[in-house]
Write an enzyme that holds these catalytic residues in place. Structure first.
Site, PDB file in Angstrom:
ATOM      1  N   HIS A  88       0.825  -1.210   0.000  1.00 51.16           N
ATOM      2  CA  HIS A  88       0.000   0.000   0.000  1.00 51.16           C
ATOM      3  C   HIS A  88       0.862   1.264   0.000  1.00 51.16           C
ATOM      4  O   HIS A  88       0.460   2.295  -0.529  1.00 51.16           O
ATOM      5  CB  HIS A  88      -0.955  -0.008   1.191  1.00 51.16           C
ATOM      6  N   HIS A 253      -1.465 -12.452  -2.704  1.00 53.73           N
ATOM      7  CA  HIS A 253      -2.541 -13.167  -2.015  1.00 53.73           C
ATOM      8  C   HIS A 253      -2.200 -14.632  -1.775  1.00 53.73           C
ATOM      9  O   HIS A 253      -3.056 -15.401  -1.326  1.00 53.73           O
ATOM     10  CB  HIS A 253      -3.860 -12.995  -2.783  1.00 53.73           C
TER      11      HIS A 253
HETATM   12  C1  HEM Z   1      -5.124  -8.250   1.813  1.00 54.21           C
HETATM   13  C2  HEM Z   1      -7.517  -6.384  -1.934  1.00 54.21           C
HETATM   14  C3  HEM Z   1      -3.549  -6.712  -4.677  1.00 54.21           C
HETATM   15  C4  HEM Z   1      -1.084  -8.276  -0.833  1.00 54.21           C
HETATM   16  C5  HEM Z   1      -6.075  -7.672   1.047  1.00 54.21           C
HETATM   17  C6  HEM Z   1      -7.373  -7.311   1.512  1.00 54.21           C
HETATM   18  C7  HEM Z   1      -8.047  -6.783   0.470  1.00 54.21           C
HETATM   19  C8  HEM Z   1      -7.186  -6.811  -0.670  1.00 54.21           C
HETATM   20  C9  HEM Z   1      -9.472  -6.252   0.482  1.00 54.21           C
HETATM   21  C10 HEM Z   1      -7.874  -7.491   2.935  1.00 54.21           C
HETATM   22  C11 HEM Z   1      -7.336  -6.466   3.901  1.00 54.21           C
HETATM   23  C12 HEM Z   1      -7.783  -6.768   5.300  1.00 54.21           C
HETATM   24  O1  HEM Z   1      -8.988  -6.730   5.540  1.00 54.21           O
HETATM   25  O2  HEM Z   1      -6.931  -7.033   6.152  1.00 54.21           O
HETATM   26  C13 HEM Z   1      -6.666  -6.382  -3.018  1.00 54.21           C
HETATM   27  C14 HEM Z   1      -7.040  -6.002  -4.354  1.00 54.21           C
HETATM   28  C15 HEM Z   1      -5.928  -6.101  -5.130  1.00 54.21           C
HETATM   29  C16 HEM Z   1      -4.852  -6.530  -4.267  1.00 54.21           C
HETATM   30  C17 HEM Z   1      -8.428  -5.571  -4.782  1.00 54.21           C
HETATM   31  C18 HEM Z   1      -5.778  -5.811  -6.592  1.00 54.21           C
HETATM   32  C19 HEM Z   1      -6.651  -6.233  -7.485  1.00 54.21           C
HETATM   33  C20 HEM Z   1      -2.523  -7.065  -3.836  1.00 54.21           C
HETATM   34  C21 HEM Z   1      -1.139  -7.067  -4.195  1.00 54.21           C
HETATM   35  C22 HEM Z   1      -0.446  -7.497  -3.105  1.00 54.21           C
HETATM   36  C23 HEM Z   1      -1.393  -7.769  -2.069  1.00 54.21           C
HETATM   37  C24 HEM Z   1      -0.581  -6.611  -5.556  1.00 54.21           C
HETATM   38  C25 HEM Z   1       1.028  -7.664  -2.933  1.00 54.21           C
HETATM   39  C26 HEM Z   1       1.860  -7.897  -3.910  1.00 54.21           C
HETATM   40  C27 HEM Z   1      -2.003  -8.519   0.178  1.00 54.21           C
HETATM   41  C28 HEM Z   1      -1.689  -9.196   1.428  1.00 54.21           C
HETATM   42  C29 HEM Z   1      -2.847  -9.191   2.182  1.00 54.21           C
HETATM   43  C30 HEM Z   1      -3.847  -8.511   1.387  1.00 54.21           C
HETATM   44  C31 HEM Z   1      -0.352  -9.798   1.812  1.00 54.21           C
HETATM   45  C32 HEM Z   1      -3.066  -9.828   3.556  1.00 54.21           C
HETATM   46  C33 HEM Z   1      -2.792  -8.852   4.670  1.00 54.21           C
HETATM   47  C34 HEM Z   1      -2.940  -9.509   6.023  1.00 54.21           C
HETATM   48  O3  HEM Z   1      -2.948 -10.727   6.130  1.00 54.21           O
HETATM   49  O4  HEM Z   1      -3.041  -8.765   7.015  1.00 54.21           O
HETATM   50  N1  HEM Z   1      -5.976  -7.350  -0.276  1.00 54.21           N
HETATM   51  N2  HEM Z   1      -5.352  -6.697  -3.013  1.00 54.21           N
HETATM   52  N3  HEM Z   1      -2.638  -7.475  -2.530  1.00 54.21           N
HETATM   53  N4  HEM Z   1      -3.304  -8.144   0.185  1.00 54.21           N
HETATM   54 FE1  HEM Z   1      -4.337  -7.511  -1.439  1.00 54.21          FE
END
Ligand code: HEM
Length: 681
Positions: A88, A253
């Site tokens: 982010h 993810h």
């Molecule tokens: C978590 C959306 C792309 C890494 C999340 C969450 C959402 C989300 C809604 C949940 C946040 C929460 O409630 O804690 C998206 C969308 C993406 C995207 C819409 C693009 C289409 C990415 C990318 C990465 C990433 C490019 C890294 C390269 C992560 C990680 C989590 C996460 C590691 C888990 C965080 C945790 O476990 O606390 N994402 N994301 N995301 N996202 Fe994405």
């Protein structure tokens, strides 16, 4: 004639003085190169170079695996949480104007820290704060956040290319203000329908989010193709291609989970309540059943803290569209048919079915994305290669050229950093080059030689591609002679000027075009009455024009440019308003635009305060194309006309109109800065 003018100007360009090579004692007062960014605290560069990176990484690893009661770690590690923080922080970057990214560490500041998408990331930063305090000046927040993401990936077995350090923290959101949501953003990068359905230059599809809505365009959860289109558009705006995009989303993810296990929401943002931001409005707000971040509860894979390609295997195998599930916060996610695959809950006490968001499922529906999903599902090694490169690009693109990277973990220059060849091993005798320029092309010519004026324009156009946001552009590389820059309408005619300099280039093996262009422009400026100007040689020439896309001037210089656009262009240039306006004085000595008239002087026109007096006292009117005086005898580019229309810009013009010495001093500073800025970073 030339010699006489050199004498009048003082001593001619002070050759081979390099403001950025540690010999600042030689720089005439007032000519120091001071970029508007970065605003590094004194001693930072030495401190970051001396940083013990391995020790910092070890400390980060300790933090990742030490759960604290105030915000217990999911699955016993904060690693996925830190990846989200790094993503982010970096993901706000947009290529159109280079705004955003983690350099500056602005995710700590409002408005960015209060974006809905950044909920609870204050907790991640608080976990890292002891490390920031331990290492102090040499470890910026920007570097710490990216390093934490990298250590996190590595700790779970994920692939990395390396780490570029050297980010400089900022203490205000000045360089993020256009990311909105606010009035400046709406003026510079407006979105349709209020703050949703944003298009370029805006980076995301909605304000307050990083890229796209996980629940589909405008929350339309079954519009998978629409979601894919939004992803392609918004990731494209940060210069990611399809393969990079899919690798990043599925690689990211592979880890962690979304949080929204209850209906009541996250509570006030830091802007609304800095004392207790995002407390979580269900129960204690922190336990597995009460934690609320995005409202998108769920886990992507059965091994959320191990690097795998399971995300892609699932998308390649199962039709997620068959099994919608409405989570407690009322958001629809998609599960494997029959809930056949489960993941551990965050406290490891139970299991729950894995899920995908609409944005994830769109990768299996869109045919181009689907091909890549299948490749990654079948070939882990290929995924690792692509993810490592794309992650490095994501986290480093805003840093500009590789020369800004510090630290032993810096990988070799990548294509996205548009590396230049090494400068020539030996440098030419610039005094002799200057002499030849003067003799060969008659810079001073009795009629004020067109070439002299055009040499100024060539150097100005060559250097003014630079933008301070992501440090791209500048005259080093002489890309003005290559496509696409050479084909830009604004550069029409400049190839002819370069052709006149050709014999000089041919006479010196070790003379780069970029040095020649800057030296000729600098000499010509002195001929036209500027103060003595320093010149620093040692530039090199690019072998192709890569890296020039999106650097074409944002202004048309005609009557359609607005005050906001003009001020924004000045901001991006890295010059102060006073410096930029001093450079407008160049218009007095010759035609500085290929089609719009800028030259109102006589053949012997010299730099003078009169230019500003005239700009301020003429009642500019539009002739439909450009600004013209009521009598039809004077013309102005938009930038000049706005000296009269805008009180702030006019303020500097008034100073220069009143005080020619101050104008020339400011012009010398601005010219020196512009010709050197990309090499001084
Ligand atoms: C978590 C959306 C792309 C890494 C999340 C969450 C959402 C989300 C809604 C949940 C946040 C929460 O409630 O804690 C998206 C969308 C993406 C995207 C819409 C693009 C289409 C990415 C990318 C990465 C990433 C490019 C890294 C390269 C992560 C990680 C989590 C996460 C590691 C888990 C965080 C945790 O476990 O606390 N994402 N994301 N995301 N996202 Fe994405």
């Amino acid at each position: 004639m030339l010699q006489a003018l050199l004498l009048i100007a003082g001593s001619g360009p002070a050759l081979a003085q390099c403001p950025f090579a540690g010999n600042s004692d030689e720089i005439p007062a007032g000519h120091e190169v001071v970029a508007v960014r970065p605003v590094a605290i004194e001693g930072y560069q030495e401190a970051v170079e001396a940083l013990d990176i391995e020790a910092v990484k070890a400390d980060i690893l300790d933090v990742l695996t030490t759960s604290v009661a105030s915000w217990p770690a999911d699955y016993g590690t904060y690693a996925p949480f830190m990846i989200r923080l790094a993503w982010h922080c970096a993901g706000s970057y947009r290529q159109d104007d280079g705004v955003g990214g983690c350099d500056g560490g602005r995710i700590r500041l409002d408005e960015e820290r209060s974006w809905g998408d950044n909920a609870n990331l204050d907790k991640a930063r608080m976990l890292l704060r002891p490390i920031k305090l331990k290492y102090g000046l040499g470890l910026s927040w920007g570097d710490l956040i990216i390093l934490a993401g990298n250590v996190a990936i590595e700790s779970m077995g994920g692939p990395l290319l390396g780490t570029c350090l050297g980010r400089v923290d900022e203490s205000s959101n000045y360089w993020a203000v256009e990311l909105g949501p606010n009035e400046e953003q709406r003026a510079v990068a407006p979105c349709d329908m209020g703050d949703t359905f944003c298009t370029a230059p805006f980076g995301a599809t909605e304000t307050s989010i990083i890229y796209v809505n996980p629940g589909g365009p405008g929350g339309n959860g079954t519009d998978f193709l629409g979601s894919a289109a939004h992803i392609r558009s918004s990731f494209g705006r940060m210069s990611m291609n399809d393969t990079e995009t899919v690798a990043l989303i599925g690689g990211g993810h592979a880890f962690g989970k979304g949080h929204g296990a209850c209906p009541d929401g996250a509570g006030p943002s830091p802007a609304e309540d800095p004392t207790n931001p995002w407390p979580g409005l269900c129960g204690d707000g922190i336990s597995v059943e009460d934690r609320f971040t995005s409202g998108w509860e769920g886990t992507w894979t059965e091994t959320p803290v191990n690097w795998t390609n399971l995300y892609f295997q699932y998308l390649s195998t199962f039709d997620f569209t068959l099994n919608p599930f409405v989570n407690p916060a009322g958001n629809t996610v998609w599960r494997v048919p029959g809930n056949a695959i489960v993941a551990p809950t965050a406290n490891l006490s139970a299991t729950e079915p894995v899920m995908m968001y609409t944005s994830d499922v769109s990768l299996q529906i869109d045919s181009a994305y689907r091909e890549i999903v299948d490749l990654f599902a079948a070939d882990l090694e290929y995924l690792e290669e692509q993810f490592a490169s794309a992650w490095y690009k994501l986290t480093t693109r805003d840093m500009g050229p590789v020369t800004r990277c510090v630290g032993s973990d810096t990988p070799p220059a990548q294509d996205f950093q548009f590396p230049l060849p090494d400068p020539p091993a030996t440098l030419p005798d610039y005094d002799a080059v200057a002499q030849m320029i003067s003799e060969t092309v008659n810079l001073a010519g009795a009629d004020g030689s067109a070439l002299a004026r055009y040499s100024v324009r060539l150097a100005w156009r060559c250097a003014s591609t630079f933008r301070i946001t992501d440090y791209r552009g500048g005259c080093n590389g002489a890309r003005i002679l290559l496509s696409p820059e050479a084909d830009w309408p604004i550069n029409a005619g400049l190839a002819d000027v370069a052709a006149l300099l050709d014999p000089i280039k041919a006479a010196y093996d070790d003379l780069s075009w970029s040095d020649l262009i800057v030296l000729a422009g600098t000499l010509a400026l002195e001929m036209h009455g500027s103060n003595a100007l320093p010149f620093c040689g040692g530039r090199t020439d690019a072998s192709d024009g890569a890296g020039s896309d999106l650097l074409e001037p944002r202004l048309t210089f005609g009557v359609n440019d607005t005050e906001t656009e003009i001020k924004y262009a000045i901001k991006l240039s890295g010059l102060t308003e006073g410096e930029y306006i001093a450079l407008l004085g160049l218009n007095a000595i010759g035609q500085m635009h290929p089609t719009l008239t800028t030259y109102n002087g006589t053949a012997s026109a010299m730099l003078s305060s009169d230019y500003f007096t005239s700009a301020l006292s003429t009642s500019w009117i539009s002739d439909g194309t450009q600004y013209v005086s009521p009598e039809g005898d004077l013309y102005a580019l938009s930038t000049t006309a706005f000296l009269r229309f805008d009180e702030v810009l006019g303020h500097y013009a008034e100073i220069y109109a009143d005080d020619e010495a101050e104008f020339k001093r400011s012009l010398a500073t601005a010219w020196t800065k512009l010709m050197s800025i990309e090499r001084s970073l």
